[in-house]
Design an enzyme around this catalytic site. Structure first.
Site, PDB file in Angstrom:
ATOM      1  N   MET A  93      -5.595  -7.756   8.301  1.00 22.97           N
ATOM      2  CA  MET A  93      -5.043  -6.953   9.396  1.00 22.97           C
ATOM      3  C   MET A  93      -5.934  -5.746   9.673  1.00 22.97           C
ATOM      4  O   MET A  93      -6.959  -5.586   9.019  1.00 22.97           O
ATOM      5  CB  MET A  93      -3.619  -6.551   9.057  1.00 22.97           C
ATOM      6  CG  MET A  93      -2.675  -7.737   9.152  1.00 22.97           C
ATOM      7  SD  MET A  93      -1.023  -7.319   8.715  1.00 22.97           S
ATOM      8  CE  MET A  93      -1.135  -7.012   6.997  1.00 22.97           C
ATOM      9  N   ARG A 147       6.645 -48.758 -18.707  1.00 23.20           N
ATOM     10  CA  ARG A 147       7.282 -49.328 -17.521  1.00 23.20           C
ATOM     11  C   ARG A 147       6.834 -50.768 -17.333  1.00 23.20           C
ATOM     12  O   ARG A 147       5.637 -51.066 -17.368  1.00 23.20           O
ATOM     13  CB  ARG A 147       6.918 -48.514 -16.283  1.00 23.20           C
ATOM     14  CG  ARG A 147       7.600 -49.063 -15.046  1.00 23.20           C
ATOM     15  CD  ARG A 147       7.281 -48.274 -13.830  1.00 23.20           C
ATOM     16  NE  ARG A 147       5.922 -48.497 -13.380  1.00 23.20           N
ATOM     17  CZ  ARG A 147       5.356 -47.807 -12.388  1.00 23.20           C
ATOM     18  NH1 ARG A 147       6.027 -46.836 -11.794  1.00 23.20           N
ATOM     19  NH2 ARG A 147       4.136 -48.064 -12.007  1.00 23.20           N
ATOM     20  N   ARG A 204      -3.688  -1.253  -6.356  1.00 23.77           N
ATOM     21  CA  ARG A 204      -2.871  -2.471  -6.272  1.00 23.77           C
ATOM     22  C   ARG A 204      -3.275  -3.361  -7.428  1.00 23.77           C
ATOM     23  O   ARG A 204      -4.340  -3.187  -8.027  1.00 23.77           O
ATOM     24  CB  ARG A 204      -3.085  -3.184  -4.939  1.00 23.77           C
ATOM     25  CG  ARG A 204      -4.506  -3.626  -4.727  1.00 23.77           C
ATOM     26  CD  ARG A 204      -4.688  -4.250  -3.365  1.00 23.77           C
ATOM     27  NE  ARG A 204      -6.100  -4.445  -3.119  1.00 23.77           N
ATOM     28  CZ  ARG A 204      -6.650  -4.639  -1.930  1.00 23.77           C
ATOM     29  NH1 ARG A 204      -5.894  -4.658  -0.865  1.00 23.77           N
ATOM     30  NH2 ARG A 204      -7.922  -4.821  -1.808  1.00 23.77           N
ATOM     31  N   TYR A 237      12.778 -33.572 -19.648  1.00 24.54           N
ATOM     32  CA  TYR A 237      11.320 -33.494 -19.730  1.00 24.54           C
ATOM     33  C   TYR A 237      10.677 -33.736 -18.375  1.00 24.54           C
ATOM     34  O   TYR A 237      11.306 -34.251 -17.453  1.00 24.54           O
ATOM     35  CB  TYR A 237      10.786 -34.514 -20.758  1.00 24.54           C
ATOM     36  CG  TYR A 237      10.934 -35.956 -20.352  1.00 24.54           C
ATOM     37  CD1 TYR A 237       9.956 -36.579 -19.565  1.00 24.54           C
ATOM     38  CD2 TYR A 237      12.036 -36.703 -20.738  1.00 24.54           C
ATOM     39  CE1 TYR A 237      10.091 -37.901 -19.174  1.00 24.54           C
ATOM     40  CE2 TYR A 237      12.185 -38.020 -20.357  1.00 24.54           C
ATOM     41  CZ  TYR A 237      11.207 -38.612 -19.569  1.00 24.54           C
ATOM     42  OH  TYR A 237      11.342 -39.911 -19.170  1.00 24.54           O
ATOM     43  N   GLY A 241      -8.113  -7.738   4.142  1.00 23.78           N
ATOM     44  CA  GLY A 241      -8.978  -7.904   5.320  1.00 23.78           C
ATOM     45  C   GLY A 241      -8.341  -8.658   6.472  1.00 23.78           C
ATOM     46  O   GLY A 241      -8.994  -8.931   7.470  1.00 23.78           O
ATOM     47  N   HIS A 275      -2.893 -44.328  -3.907  1.00 25.66           N
ATOM     48  CA  HIS A 275      -3.400 -44.956  -5.122  1.00 25.66           C
ATOM     49  C   HIS A 275      -4.577 -44.159  -5.685  1.00 25.66           C
ATOM     50  O   HIS A 275      -4.627 -43.831  -6.872  1.00 25.66           O
ATOM     51  CB  HIS A 275      -3.816 -46.406  -4.797  1.00 25.66           C
ATOM     52  CG  HIS A 275      -4.406 -47.116  -5.970  1.00 25.66           C
ATOM     53  ND1 HIS A 275      -5.770 -47.153  -6.185  1.00 25.66           N
ATOM     54  CD2 HIS A 275      -3.833 -47.774  -6.988  1.00 25.66           C
ATOM     55  CE1 HIS A 275      -5.997 -47.834  -7.295  1.00 25.66           C
ATOM     56  NE2 HIS A 275      -4.838 -48.228  -7.803  1.00 25.66           N
ATOM     57  N   SER A 295      14.408 -41.976 -15.467  1.00 27.65           N
ATOM     58  CA  SER A 295      13.187 -41.226 -15.166  1.00 27.65           C
ATOM     59  C   SER A 295      13.023 -41.215 -13.647  1.00 27.65           C
ATOM     60  O   SER A 295      12.982 -42.277 -13.026  1.00 27.65           O
ATOM     61  CB  SER A 295      11.989 -41.891 -15.834  1.00 27.65           C
ATOM     62  OG  SER A 295      10.820 -41.194 -15.502  1.00 27.65           O
ATOM     63  N   CYS A 345       8.778 -38.550 -13.629  1.00 32.14           N
ATOM     64  CA  CYS A 345       7.425 -39.049 -13.895  1.00 32.14           C
ATOM     65  C   CYS A 345       6.622 -39.233 -12.612  1.00 32.14           C
ATOM     66  O   CYS A 345       5.502 -39.709 -12.643  1.00 32.14           O
ATOM     67  CB  CYS A 345       7.474 -40.341 -14.686  1.00 32.14           C
ATOM     68  SG  CYS A 345       8.239 -41.689 -13.792  1.00 32.14           S
ATOM     69  N   ARG A 364      -3.482   2.518   8.690  1.00 30.21           N
ATOM     70  CA  ARG A 364      -3.763   1.253   7.987  1.00 30.21           C
ATOM     71  C   ARG A 364      -2.534   0.371   7.907  1.00 30.21           C
ATOM     72  O   ARG A 364      -1.420   0.863   7.822  1.00 30.21           O
ATOM     73  CB  ARG A 364      -4.196   1.524   6.542  1.00 30.21           C
ATOM     74  CG  ARG A 364      -5.453   2.293   6.382  1.00 30.21           C
ATOM     75  CD  ARG A 364      -5.591   2.645   4.890  1.00 30.21           C
ATOM     76  NE  ARG A 364      -6.552   3.686   4.667  1.00 30.21           N
ATOM     77  CZ  ARG A 364      -7.768   3.485   4.173  1.00 30.21           C
ATOM     78  NH1 ARG A 364      -8.142   2.286   3.839  1.00 30.21           N
ATOM     79  NH2 ARG A 364      -8.595   4.484   3.996  1.00 30.21           N
ATOM     80  N   LYS A 381       0.837  -1.207   0.000  1.00 26.89           N
ATOM     81  CA  LYS A 381       0.000   0.000   0.000  1.00 26.89           C
ATOM     82  C   LYS A 381       0.870   1.254   0.000  1.00 26.89           C
ATOM     83  O   LYS A 381       0.658   2.168  -0.800  1.00 26.89           O
ATOM     84  CB  LYS A 381      -0.912  -0.031   1.231  1.00 26.89           C
ATOM     85  CG  LYS A 381      -1.975   1.016   1.179  1.00 26.89           C
ATOM     86  CD  LYS A 381      -2.946   0.875   2.336  1.00 26.89           C
ATOM     87  CE  LYS A 381      -3.857  -0.311   2.175  1.00 26.89           C
ATOM     88  NZ  LYS A 381      -4.520  -0.727   3.385  1.00 26.89           N
TER      89      LYS A 381
END
Ligand code: PEP
Ligand code: MG
Length: 876
Positions: free
Chosen positions: A107, A618, A340, A852, A105, A456, A765, A832, A96, A26
């Protein structure tokens, strides 16, 4: 001691003067506005550093601040030609908070400070408006008493409400000066009773009290919670802004309002805001009066409306971003109180970023950085209708985003059965196992009582793009009576619930959802991201449906195809079980031969969709007993189908039972013990390629991945097996096949011995789910129970199963990357684990120079954007 107090204007050119770190958001923006020549009421900022000293020095305002504040008040007095505490023309100020980043809101704020029994009379005389003066005084007493003196605000509100009732009026505005006079006396009595002291009449005492209260509000409960949720460091502290008050409630040529320079919900370039004539700021927010649309100001105050429009443009040009503004008009003079960067929806963020590039305000690089990748989720999945009523009955981990409603069902088979009848279900399980996969597919969403973000249920649901709330320990499931309890609710099978996998909330009944619409602007941002990012983005996928979604989202390959997920199809599971229950090699081979065509066809389908892109397959990873029947009824069914006795199966299940299956007979250990399983899987891959070649389908580059390797010898043996199988298939079909063999790095030993392992691997990987589990020694399925305690005690900043633990797990990745590439320069490196779709972890992957990341299909756009941001941030 360094400079702790800064004036809004006359700041000079030192850059630190508008640093948000020192002045808070501010304060820094008030300085900027003053620099632009905008009408800002005079004032000063007490820096965030002062807050630090305040807390270090047993919560007292440092002497230096007291003396300098007094000097600054004198300057304000000079500019405004008013005097603090004067009985003729009193200066009033606002006090403020203002942290480095906006914490709306969270503080405290105090307005109208400087009023007492005498200055209020002066204000009345000066403005010839007794009602306004008394109203301001009572507001100040109320605010000061709640914020500084710690008196609950309802004591005052109750007095006002009761008074209005006896007077027979509804609105505060209907109360006259005399009414407020009476209420002010009542307020003072409350204060006397609660604090045993009179309301302070000394204006300096008021000022120091207010400054101290703002500093203290940095550590209020709500501020602390907000910081925790938003990862804002506790040591930052807040600045305090002391500023001359201007009044929007002095008559009909006064007003107060809030505005956004663009629509924060849609992003459209239009003035968006509200204002109230003859009101103070809090009236706009409090909802006691209905504010007017800002556009109507063009009629009520046309000159000021034009001035505002000009200022909005100036501010956008300066900040190059959409602004959220507060203003007040006092006797036809406009004052800017705050600007802001405005909060916005994901949709608006994308539109504003793309529009601002078109308007040449920002570059496309900047536009990429303007969109928070995590918010993209809300654009890709159906979301709860914000306006709908919701009855929340439980909460858990936001494991897979999106919202879904359906009938509660406790079994996977029941979910499947109901799907056939076109009924929507939510599968509710204590935790899921691979055996539930059919039900997870059939259900609209999944809710579990146990399990973390990489359990899972969470992993599979994310892969399927299905909403999932996991680890909701508040719900108590009773399978036997087919119900679950949460608080005082009892939900029976067939009752409808809604889950929101983005927030982790569980709701009663059906809450309506809204469909996502993927805009042109979204595609534009994505194409810019692709232009800059260096990391490739692949997907974790094993079904044609998911693979297609991922390709549509821009996946550039498959980084992890978990073949075990292909085993759970109803038609195959019986052969899988036969294979596991076999006592001899021949029996096992017979079962595997039945599975081979299924696997081959799966691969053909996936290879077709991937159209020449790399596909990492895999080989079997989980322990075998995961595939076996669990209940007596299931055992009976299998016994019948395989022509075996119930007891035979049961004893085999007991034989296969492991105390700690995550560290047991799984991963490449299965390949070492039962090479015929891996051999069958490799045959299926190579035969699928041969078939593709025959059908003239563009050949993909298969990357065969060996899981859970910890030693070079394991991969050496298994690589030989893959190579031998490839040779046989090549001979059989007289074709030449290109493929790679690599390994997952998901055990600390593998990371440390990466140099030896790289001798036999074409790629690594990083399986960061298991690597996190084994590095910390924390079970990925059980961490949910104590994770909160760890975050609470600041042992963890974030869940390490969600965002990579850079100092531990990350260090191992760096070691493995370095040692692996030392052995083999061409070694391809990817990730992965679930972290492959997490923006913070992707930033780490860019820094660690991986090639990647691979993530679940719905996270592919998030990963593309994050990868571009990571690269651009590194370059900055
Ligand atoms: C991992 O461990 O990170 C991984 C990708 O494998 P899974 O989750 O299947 O164990
Ligand atoms: Mg793993």
């Amino acid at each position: 001691m360094e400079k702790l107090i800064f004036r809004f204007n006359n700041q000079g050119s030192q850059s630190s003067f508008n640093s948000k770190n020192v002045l808070g958001g501010k304060g820094a923006n008030l300085v900027q506005m003053a620099k632009l020549g905008l009408p800002v009421p005079p004032g000063f900022t007490i820096s965030t550093k002062a807050c630090e000293y305040f807390y270090k020095g047993s919560k007292r305002i440092p002497k230096k601040i007291v003396t300098e504040s007094k000097k600054e008040i004198k300057i304000i007095e000079k500019i405004t030609k008013k005097k603090f505490g004067d009985y003729q023309n009193p200066l009033l100020v606002s006090v403020r908070s203002g942290a480095r980043v906006s914490m709306p809101g969270m503080m405290d704020t105090i307005l109208n400070l400087g009023l007492n029994d005498k200055t209020v009379i002066a204000l009345k005389n000066k403005t010839s408006n007794g009602r306004f003066a008394k109203d301001s005084y009572r507001r100040f007493i109320q605010m000061y008493s709640t914020v500084v003196l710690g008196i609950k605000s309802y004591f005052f509100e109750e007095l006002i409400e009761n008074y209005k009732l006896t007077k027979g009026v509804i609105q505060d505005t209907e109360l006259e000066e005399d009414d407020w006079d009476g209420l002010i006396e009542n307020f003072k009595e409350v204060i006397k009773e609660k604090t045993k002291k009179k309301f302070p009449q000394d204006i300096n005492e008021q000022l120091w009290g207010a400054i101290k209260a703002v500093f203290l509000s940095w550590n209020s409960k709500r501020a602390k919670i907000y910081r925790k949720i938003n990862h804002i460091p506790d040591h930052w502290g807040t600045a305090v802004n002391v500023q001359a008050m201007v009044f929007g409630n002095m008559g009909n040529d006064c007003a107060t309002g809030v505005a956004f320079t663009r629509n924060p919900s849609t992003g459209k370039k239009e003035l968006f805001g509200e204002y109230l004539i003859n009101a103070q700021g809090e009236d706009v927010v409090a909802g006691t009066r209905t504010p007017k649309n800002l556009l109507s100001m063009n009629k009520s105050m046309p000159k000021i409306f034009q001035q505002l429009k000009k200022i909005f443009k100036q501010l956008e040009n300066k900040y190059k971003d959409m602004q959220d503004i507060e203003f007040t008009i006092e006797n036809n003079k406009l004052w800017m109180l705050q600007t802001r960067s405005g909060k916005r929806t994901a949709k608006a963020a994308i539109k504003i970023a793309v529009d601002m590039v078109k308007e040449k305000l920002i570059s496309n690089k900047e536009a990429i950085l303007r969109v928070n990748p995590n918010t993209l989720d809300t654009l890709l999945h159906p979301a709860l209708d914000e306006k709908a009523e919701k009855k929340i009955i439980a909460s858990g981990l936001p494991a897979s985003p999106g919202a879904a409603s359906g009938k509660v069902t406790f079994s996977a088979d029941e979910a499947e059965r109901l799907k056939e009848q076109m009924q929507d279900t939510i599968l509710v399980r204590i935790e899921t196992s691979p055996e539930d996969i059919n039900g997870m597919h059939a259900a609209k969403g999944i809710l579990t009582a146990r399990g973390g973000m990489t359990s899972h249920a969470a992993v599979v649901a994310r892969g399927m793009g299905k909403p999932c709330v996991s680890g909701s320990s508040e719900i108590k499931i009773d399978y036997e009576n087919k119900l679950f309890k949460s608080d005082d609710h009892e939900i029976k099978e067939g009752d409808v619930i809604t889950i929101d996998g983005g927030s982790g909330k569980v709701m009663l009944g059906k809450v309506p959802t809204v469909k996502p619409d993927i805009s042109e602007d979204f595609s534009k941002i994505m194409s810019w991201a692709d232009q800059y990012r260096k990391l490739k983005v692949r997907t974790n996928s094993e079904t044609p449906a998911d693979t297609k979604i991922a390709r549509d989202f821009g996946a550039e390959g498959i980084g992890l195809c978990r073949t075990e997920h292909m085993f759970f199809d109803e038609k195959r599971i019986i052969s899988v079980r036969q294979m596991i229950l076999s006592k001899t090699l021949d029996d096992r081979k017979e079962a595997l031969a039945k599975l081979l065509p299924y696997q081959r066809n799966d691969f053909i389908e996936i290879f077709k969709i991937m159209n020449g892109l790399p596909v990492t397959v895999r080989l079997l990873d989980p322990p075998l007993h995961e595939f076996l029947p669990k209940t007596d009824k299931d055992i009976d069914d299998v016994a019948k189908e395989l022509n075996m006795s119930h007891n035979d199966i049961k004893s085999r299940i007991i034989e296969l039972h492991e105390q700690n299956p995550m560290l047991g007979h799984r991963g490449c250990r299965l390949g070492i013990s039962f090479p015929e399983i891996y051999q069958m899987q490799c045959e299926a891959i190579f035969e699928a390629l041969a078939e593709c070649k025959k059908k003239k389908i563009k050949l993909v580059m298969p990357e065969i991945m060996i899981p859970l390797v910890s030693t070079a010898a394991e991969i050496q043996i298994l690589r030989n097996l893959v190579d031998k199988t490839a040779e046989e298939i090549q001979k059989k079909h007289s074709i030449k096949i290109k493929y790679h063999v690599g390994t997952m790095i998901e055990l600390p030993r593998a990371a440390i011995r990466a140099k030896d392992i790289a001798k036999y691997a074409d790629f690594f990987s990083f399986g960061t789910n298991d690597l996190t589990q084994t590095t910390f020694g924390i079970s990925r399925d059980d961490s949910g129970k104590f994770l909160n305690d760890y975050v609470e005690n600041k042992i963890f900043n974030k869940d390490p199963f969600v965002s990579i633990d850079e100092r531990g797990v990350g260090e191992l990745i760096k070691i493995a990357a370095e040692r692996g590439r030392l052995e083999k320069k061409s070694l391809k490196l990817g990730i992965c684990g679930e972290h492959g779709g997490d923006p913070a972890s992707i930033e780490f992957c860019e820094k660690a120079k991986l090639n990647y990341v691979s993530c679940s299909p719905y996270r592919v756009p998030i990963a593309r954007l994050s990868a571009a941001q990571a690269y651009l941030k590194k370059k900055k």
